[in-house]
Design a protein around this motif. Structure first.
Motif, mmCIF file in Angstrom:
data_model
loop_
_atom_site.group_PDB
_atom_site.id
_atom_site.type_symbol
_atom_site.label_atom_id
_atom_site.label_comp_id
_atom_site.label_asym_id
_atom_site.label_seq_id
_atom_site.Cartn_x
_atom_site.Cartn_y
_atom_site.Cartn_z
ATOM 1 N N GLY A 182 7.729 -2.162 -2.278
ATOM 2 C CA GLY A 182 7.183 -0.956 -1.692
ATOM 3 C C GLY A 182 5.716 -1.011 -1.323
ATOM 4 N N VAL A 183 5.025 -2.078 -1.717
ATOM 5 C CA VAL A 183 3.609 -2.189 -1.366
ATOM 6 C C VAL A 183 3.484 -2.596 0.099
ATOM 7 C CG1 VAL A 183 1.413 -3.319 -1.866
ATOM 8 C CG2 VAL A 183 3.002 -2.811 -3.726
ATOM 9 N N GLU A 184 2.641 -1.894 0.833
ATOM 10 C CA GLU A 184 2.451 -2.177 2.256
ATOM 11 C C GLU A 184 1.954 -3.615 2.423
ATOM 12 O OE1 GLU A 184 0.861 -2.492 6.095
ATOM 13 O OE2 GLU A 184 -0.450 -2.458 4.329
ATOM 14 N N PRO A 185 2.514 -4.385 3.369
ATOM 15 C CA PRO A 185 2.222 -5.820 3.426
ATOM 16 C C PRO A 185 0.771 -6.174 3.713
ATOM 17 C CG PRO A 185 3.523 -5.136 5.338
ATOM 18 C CD PRO A 185 3.544 -3.997 4.360
ATOM 19 N N THR A 186 0.088 -5.395 4.557
ATOM 20 C CA THR A 186 -1.322 -5.687 4.802
ATOM 21 C C THR A 186 -2.131 -5.496 3.524
ATOM 22 O OG1 THR A 186 -1.161 -5.077 7.131
ATOM 23 C CG2 THR A 186 -3.358 -5.030 6.148
ATOM 24 N N GLU A 187 -1.774 -4.476 2.757
ATOM 25 C CA GLU A 187 -2.471 -4.214 1.492
ATOM 26 C C GLU A 187 -2.262 -5.351 0.498
ATOM 27 O OE1 GLU A 187 -2.099 -1.141 -2.301
ATOM 28 O OE2 GLU A 187 -1.411 -0.485 -0.321
ATOM 29 N N SER A 188 -1.004 -5.759 0.303
ATOM 30 C CA SER A 188 -0.721 -6.800 -0.691
ATOM 31 C C SER A 188 -1.240 -8.162 -0.246
ATOM 32 C CB SER A 188 0.776 -6.876 -0.987
ATOM 33 O OG SER A 188 1.512 -7.251 0.157
ATOM 34 N N ALA A 189 -1.139 -8.457 1.055
ATOM 35 C CA ALA A 189 -1.625 -9.742 1.541
ATOM 36 C C ALA A 189 -3.142 -9.830 1.444
ATOM 37 C CB ALA A 189 -1.182 -9.959 2.982
ATOM 38 N N THR A 190 -3.825 -8.765 1.811
ATOM 39 C CA THR A 190 -5.287 -8.774 1.815
ATOM 40 C C THR A 190 -5.845 -8.794 0.398
ATOM 41 O OG1 THR A 190 -5.289 -7.577 3.917
ATOM 42 C CG2 THR A 190 -7.341 -7.580 2.652
ATOM 43 N N ALA A 191 -5.240 -8.038 -0.485
ATOM 44 C CA ALA A 191 -5.768 -7.942 -1.849
ATOM 45 C C ALA A 191 -5.373 -9.118 -2.723
ATOM 46 C CB ALA A 191 -5.289 -6.642 -2.499
ATOM 47 N N MET A 192 -4.127 -9.625 -2.539
ATOM 48 C CA MET A 192 -3.614 -10.601 -3.499
ATOM 49 C C MET A 192 -2.894 -11.794 -2.888
ATOM 50 S SD MET A 192 -2.313 -8.189 -6.652
ATOM 51 C CE MET A 192 -1.098 -7.273 -5.710
ATOM 52 N N HIS A 193 -2.797 -11.875 -1.560
ATOM 53 C CA HIS A 193 -2.034 -12.939 -0.890
ATOM 54 C C HIS A 193 -0.572 -12.942 -1.336
ATOM 55 C CE1 HIS A 193 -5.154 -14.977 1.444
ATOM 56 N NE2 HIS A 193 -5.962 -14.614 0.469
ATOM 57 N N ARG A 194 -0.019 -11.751 -1.418
ATOM 58 C CA ARG A 194 1.377 -11.561 -1.799
ATOM 59 C C ARG A 194 2.076 -10.701 -0.749
ATOM 60 N NH1 ARG A 194 2.569 -12.368 -7.384
ATOM 61 N NH2 ARG A 194 0.735 -12.795 -8.693
ATOM 62 N N ILE A 195 3.418 -10.712 -0.804
ATOM 63 C CA ILE A 195 4.194 -9.885 0.110
ATOM 64 C C ILE A 195 5.497 -9.462 -0.560
ATOM 65 C CG2 ILE A 195 5.294 -11.894 1.217
ATOM 66 C CD1 ILE A 195 5.143 -10.274 3.885
ATOM 67 N N ASP A 196 5.877 -8.229 -0.347
ATOM 68 C CA ASP A 196 7.160 -7.704 -0.832
ATOM 69 C C ASP A 196 8.282 -8.471 -0.120
ATOM 70 O OD1 ASP A 196 9.458 -6.251 -1.396
ATOM 71 O OD2 ASP A 196 8.682 -4.342 -0.640
ATOM 72 N N PRO A 197 9.192 -9.123 -0.850
ATOM 73 C CA PRO A 197 10.276 -9.862 -0.197
ATOM 74 C C PRO A 197 11.094 -9.025 0.781
ATOM 75 C CG PRO A 197 10.163 -10.452 -2.510
ATOM 76 C CD PRO A 197 9.207 -9.309 -2.315
ATOM 77 N N ALA A 198 11.182 -7.733 0.538
ATOM 78 C CA ALA A 198 11.925 -6.874 1.459
ATOM 79 C C ALA A 198 11.279 -6.852 2.844
ATOM 80 C CB ALA A 198 12.013 -5.453 0.903
ATOM 81 N N ILE A 199 9.966 -7.011 2.909
ATOM 82 C CA ILE A 199 9.266 -7.062 4.196
ATOM 83 C C ILE A 199 9.629 -8.343 4.935
ATOM 84 C CG2 ILE A 199 7.014 -7.139 5.322
ATOM 85 C CD1 ILE A 199 7.713 -4.410 4.147
ATOM 86 N N ILE A 200 9.689 -9.446 4.218
ATOM 87 C CA ILE A 200 10.089 -10.706 4.840
ATOM 88 C C ILE A 200 11.472 -10.565 5.456
ATOM 89 C CG2 ILE A 200 10.610 -13.148 4.454
ATOM 90 C CD1 ILE A 200 8.643 -13.074 2.095
#
Length: 201
Positions: A135-153
């Protein structure tokens, strides 16, 4: 990773955001002299990799590898030319928006729109990336932690016209609670990672 990709001799493959080319070299050895691997970086990724690619590909060390460095929006791939594509811990970077402006405003949908027509029927795309909480917005997670919610992928690649086929737990780690940046010493090289396989019909 390469077994999951179903990579075989004589195939043509793309290592997207190849960095210094660790996986590019492995792929080049699998596809052999009659196969081909494109090591793609945008200028920012190439700069980050310093002289790694030069050492790896210099003096025709890997003759079946073509190094391509160009902005994401300028990638040109021959239609129906690729058997396999790998995104190794780099797909989230298409959403990365550092405050210092050191990374361009890359568009994941446009990037995939360039790749999909280059895939042969039945071609495989494998994505390995660091997991963010659901549920974390991908720009937020990528910018803050270099992570991405698998559901976005999964959402992005299916929207691009590929079929989700399977996943592997090879890089899963229950010890990672997704709360730290992936470069944090406490979790680096031990992050929880997803590995998805998509296929072109």
């Amino acid at each position: 990773v390469l077994t999951f990709m179903e990579l075989r001799p004589d195939q043509n493959a793309l290592d997207y955001f190849a960095a210094a080319g660790y996986y590019t070299e492995l792929m080049s050895r699998v596809v052999g002299p009659n196969g081909k691997v494109i090591a793609y970086n945008n200028p920012e990724y190439r700069k980050f990799s310093q002289d790694g690619p030069t050492k790896r590909y210099g003096n025709n060390r890997l003759p079946n590898v073509t190094e391509v460095t160009t902005p994401v929006e300028s990638v040109q791939l021959e239609p129906a030319s690729l058997d396999a594509v790998l995104f190794m811990q780099g797909y989230h970077d298409l959403y990365w928006r550092p405050k210092d402006g050191s990374w361009p405003q890359t568009d994941p949908a446009k990037a995939l729109a360039q790749i999909v027509p280059a895939l042969k029927p039945g071609a495989v795309v494998v994505v390995v990336d660091h997991v963010a909480n659901a549920g974390v917005e991908p720009t937020e997670s990528a910018t803050a932690m270099h992570r991405i919610d698998p559901a976005i992928i999964k959402r992005d690649f299916e929207a691009a016209g590929l079929k989700f086929e399977s996943e592997s737990p090879a890089f899963a780690s229950s010890a990672d609670d997704h709360s730290k940046e992936v470069f944090d010493k406490a979790i680096r090289h031990k992050t929880d990672q997803v590995m998805y396989k998509f296929r072109k019909s």
